[in-house]
Design an enzyme around this catalytic site. Structure first.
Site, short mmCIF file in Angstrom:
data_model
loop_
_atom_site.label_atom_id
_atom_site.label_comp_id
_atom_site.label_asym_id
_atom_site.label_seq_id
_atom_site.Cartn_x
_atom_site.Cartn_y
_atom_site.Cartn_z
CD GLU A 131 -11.47 -22.87 28.94
OE1 GLU A 131 -10.49 -22.16 29.18
OE2 GLU A 131 -12.54 -22.29 28.23
CG ASP A 145 -3.20 -15.78 29.32
OD1 ASP A 145 -4.38 -15.86 29.66
OD2 ASP A 145 -2.58 -16.42 28.39
#
Length: 273
Positions: A49, A60
């Protein structure tokens, strides 16, 4: 069959759980990313990824936010990330690469332009955090036209109806977020993960990867007992951050960490077999 689907089929035939690392492209500098990708493959990862730096990474936590800031300070753009994939493909034509990021940079580039460029670079799929299935029809159509998979997130709070809806549009695999919160948050409740993964598998035919909260060989092994893929992000990015002043050490240190995770996962797979 996409490269992602083919890889999971190979792993299933071998009784093997996938190991999927996440790194932010361009962190701590653009020159590190492609060598790091190759080092991770050599350490035993099965898919990669690759995060696209974005100024407002709402899903995040602080570790990956700082990675994004470091990459953006280097001027890394979506075009640059695709160029990194293209460079990676010069030596590796087999390891699936998934772009992970947010919709805004893709909208700026244009859906069709992005899909065509992604395919040409050798990308295999994308996980766009802020694109729910109800709103992603145009992007999904463009990606599918280029043979690219669109991976979706599922959460501990996802209902059966929501899981089934994601199963109608997702391809490649689905990504189960094992804790409530942003990346790097919370402790892993393996019993709860096992229960939820079982539910997801009863509703969706795709492989299920589990991420968030996996930071040791022990947690990787516990997830490998119930999931098709173990996804590791913040634990990798934090190590990159610690080595930002000595970037030449990053591939070796990360390869050692991932080798330990791979060994722990393989021990579980061998026991299950």
């Amino acid at each position: 069959m996409s490269r992602i689907a083919a890889r999971f089929e190979q792993l299933r035939d071998r009784g093997r759980t996938a190991l999927i690392p996440f790194v932010t492209a361009g962190d701590p500098s653009p020159a590190v990313t492609v060598p790091l990708m190759h080092a991770m493959v050599a350490a035993g990862v099965d898919l990669i990824e690759l995060g696209v730096p974005f100024s407002d990474p709402i899903a995040d936590g602080p570790v990956i936010q700082r990675a994004t800031e470091r990459a953006l300070a280097q001027g890394v753009s979506l075009d640059d990330v695709l160029d990194m994939v293209r460079q990676f493909r010069e030596r590796d034509t087999e390891t699936p690469v998934i772009l992970m990021g947010y919709l805004n940079p893709i909208e700026v580039m244009g859906y069709e332009t992005f899909a065509v460029a992604a395919h040409a670079a050798g990308l295999d799929g994308a996980l766009i955090v802020d694109v729910p299935p109800e709103e992603g029809h145009a992007l999904v159509a463009m990606l599918k036209a280029q043979g690219l998979d669109l991976v979706y997130l599922l959460a501990p709070t996802s209902t059966q109806a929501r899981i089934a809806r994601i199963g109608e549009v997702a391809s490649g695999f689905v990504y189960y977020v094992s804790v409530k919160g942003v990346t790097g948050a919370g402790n892993l409740d393996t019993a709860a993960v096992a229960e939820k993964v079982g539910l997801i598998k009863s509703l969706i035919a795709l492989p299920v990867g589990v991420g968030f909260g996996i930071n040791t060989p022990e947690t990787a092994a516990s997830v490998a007992r119930v999931a098709d893929a173990v996804i590791v992000g913040s634990a990798i990015v934090s190590r990159i951050e610690a080595l930002a002043a000595t970037p030449e050490r990053i591939p070796e240190v990360l390869a050692e960490f991932l080798t330990g995770l791979r060994r722990a996962i393989d021990e579980v797979d061998t026991h299950v077999a």
